[in-house]
Design a protein around this motif. Structure first.
Motif, PDB file in Angstrom:
ATOM      1  N   VAL A 163       0.918  -1.211  -0.155  1.00 34.47           N
ATOM      2  CA  VAL A 163       0.152  -0.023   0.038  1.00 34.47           C
ATOM      3  C   VAL A 163       0.833   1.087  -0.067  1.00 34.47           C
ATOM      4  O   VAL A 163       0.494   2.111  -0.788  1.00 34.47           O
ATOM      5  N   GLY A 164       1.854   1.224   0.838  1.00 39.32           N
ATOM      6  CA  GLY A 164       2.918   2.453   0.829  1.00 39.32           C
ATOM      7  C   GLY A 164       3.707   2.574  -0.429  1.00 39.32           C
ATOM      8  O   GLY A 164       3.753   3.649  -0.891  1.00 39.32           O
ATOM      9  N   VAL A 165       4.099   1.377  -1.062  1.00 38.33           N
ATOM     10  CA  VAL A 165       4.679   1.502  -2.292  1.00 38.33           C
ATOM     11  C   VAL A 165       4.012   2.190  -3.502  1.00 38.33           C
ATOM     12  O   VAL A 165       4.634   2.984  -4.022  1.00 38.33           O
ATOM     13  N   LEU A 166       2.755   1.540  -3.574  1.00 37.81           N
ATOM     14  CA  LEU A 166       1.598   2.105  -4.578  1.00 37.81           C
ATOM     15  C   LEU A 166       1.446   3.606  -4.298  1.00 37.81           C
ATOM     16  O   LEU A 166       1.490   4.346  -5.114  1.00 37.81           O
ATOM     17  N   GLY A 167       1.301   3.958  -3.033  1.00 39.52           N
ATOM     18  CA  GLY A 167       1.013   5.443  -2.697  1.00 39.52           C
ATOM     19  C   GLY A 167       2.086   6.263  -2.901  1.00 39.52           C
ATOM     20  O   GLY A 167       1.724   7.670  -3.397  1.00 39.52           O
ATOM     21  N   GLN A 168       3.317   5.858  -2.796  1.00 41.60           N
ATOM     22  CA  GLN A 168       4.603   6.675  -3.029  1.00 41.60           C
ATOM     23  C   GLN A 168       4.984   6.851  -4.488  1.00 41.60           C
ATOM     24  O   GLN A 168       5.562   7.910  -4.966  1.00 41.60           O
TER      25      GLN A 168
END
Length: 201
Positions: A163-168
């Motif tokens: 989730v964090g990887v996609l968000g950033q």
């Protein structure tokens, strides 16, 4: 489900189905003099499960650089011992940040700094707008966005947080494109804060 989690679950299942006498023998062997102490790395990167002539073995490198092999029973016992001690011998920072070594503190520090930069871009934009008495976006906003997002992306990759990887990763093109437009134009005014939208008088 990640590969590392599957390996851990498989180890526990194999250990649970093992014979009691065999498990006791494994445990004795695991604690025999000269045997390396079982250590969990930050992200279990070095842990490997392989087939040997004597059966399945968990393989990893200990802190002294020695290659160690454990049977499923030994691995499960060592993991059990670690879990039982984690509430008493784990440093407060390890518990607070949900990490297993001091290397993890550096990664969490990187993530916190990235988040501070990413959040600080809004403060920079707000102060620039207050000074100009209109809504503007200064170049510093895009630089803080790019650098903060890069640091957070590295942290989320280490955490294996999709989730964090996609968000950033989604905003990188936008941040880079805006900086490209600012610094490649021949207009010297392009580096000044730009309007963020229509203004009202």
């Amino acid at each position: 489900m990640s590969r590392r989690l599957c390996i851990l679950l498989l180890a526990l299942l194999l250990a649970g189905s093992a014979d009691t006498a065999d498990a006791q023998s494994d445990t004795t062997h695991a604690r025999a003099p000269g045997t390396a102490e079982f250590q969990l790395s930050d992200r279990l990167i070095d842990l490997d499960l392989g087939e040997t002539p004597d059966g399945l073995r968990y393989r990893f490198t200990d802190p002294q650089g020695r290659r160690v092999e454990l049977t499923p029973g030994q691995f499960a016992q060592a993991l059990h011992d670690k879990q039982n001690r984690r509430g008493t011998d784990r440093p407060l920072l390890h518990i607070l940040f949900d990490i297993t070594s001091w290397t993890g503190v550096l990664w969490v520090g990187l993530g916190l700094l990235g988040q501070a930069l990413f959040t600080g871009r809004m403060l920079v934009q707000w102060l620039s707008s207050e000074r100009a008495k209109r809504s503007v976006v200064p170049p510093a906003f895009w630089w803080l966005s790019l650098i903060g997002a890069a640091m957070l992306l590295a942290y989320f990759i280490w955490r294996t947080d999709i989730v964090g990887v996609l968000g950033q990763s989604a905003g990188f093109l936008i941040y880079a494109r805006n900086l490209w437009l600012i610094y490649t134009t021949n207009d010297p005014d392009s580096r000044r804060p730009t309007d963020a939208g229509p203004t009202t008088s």
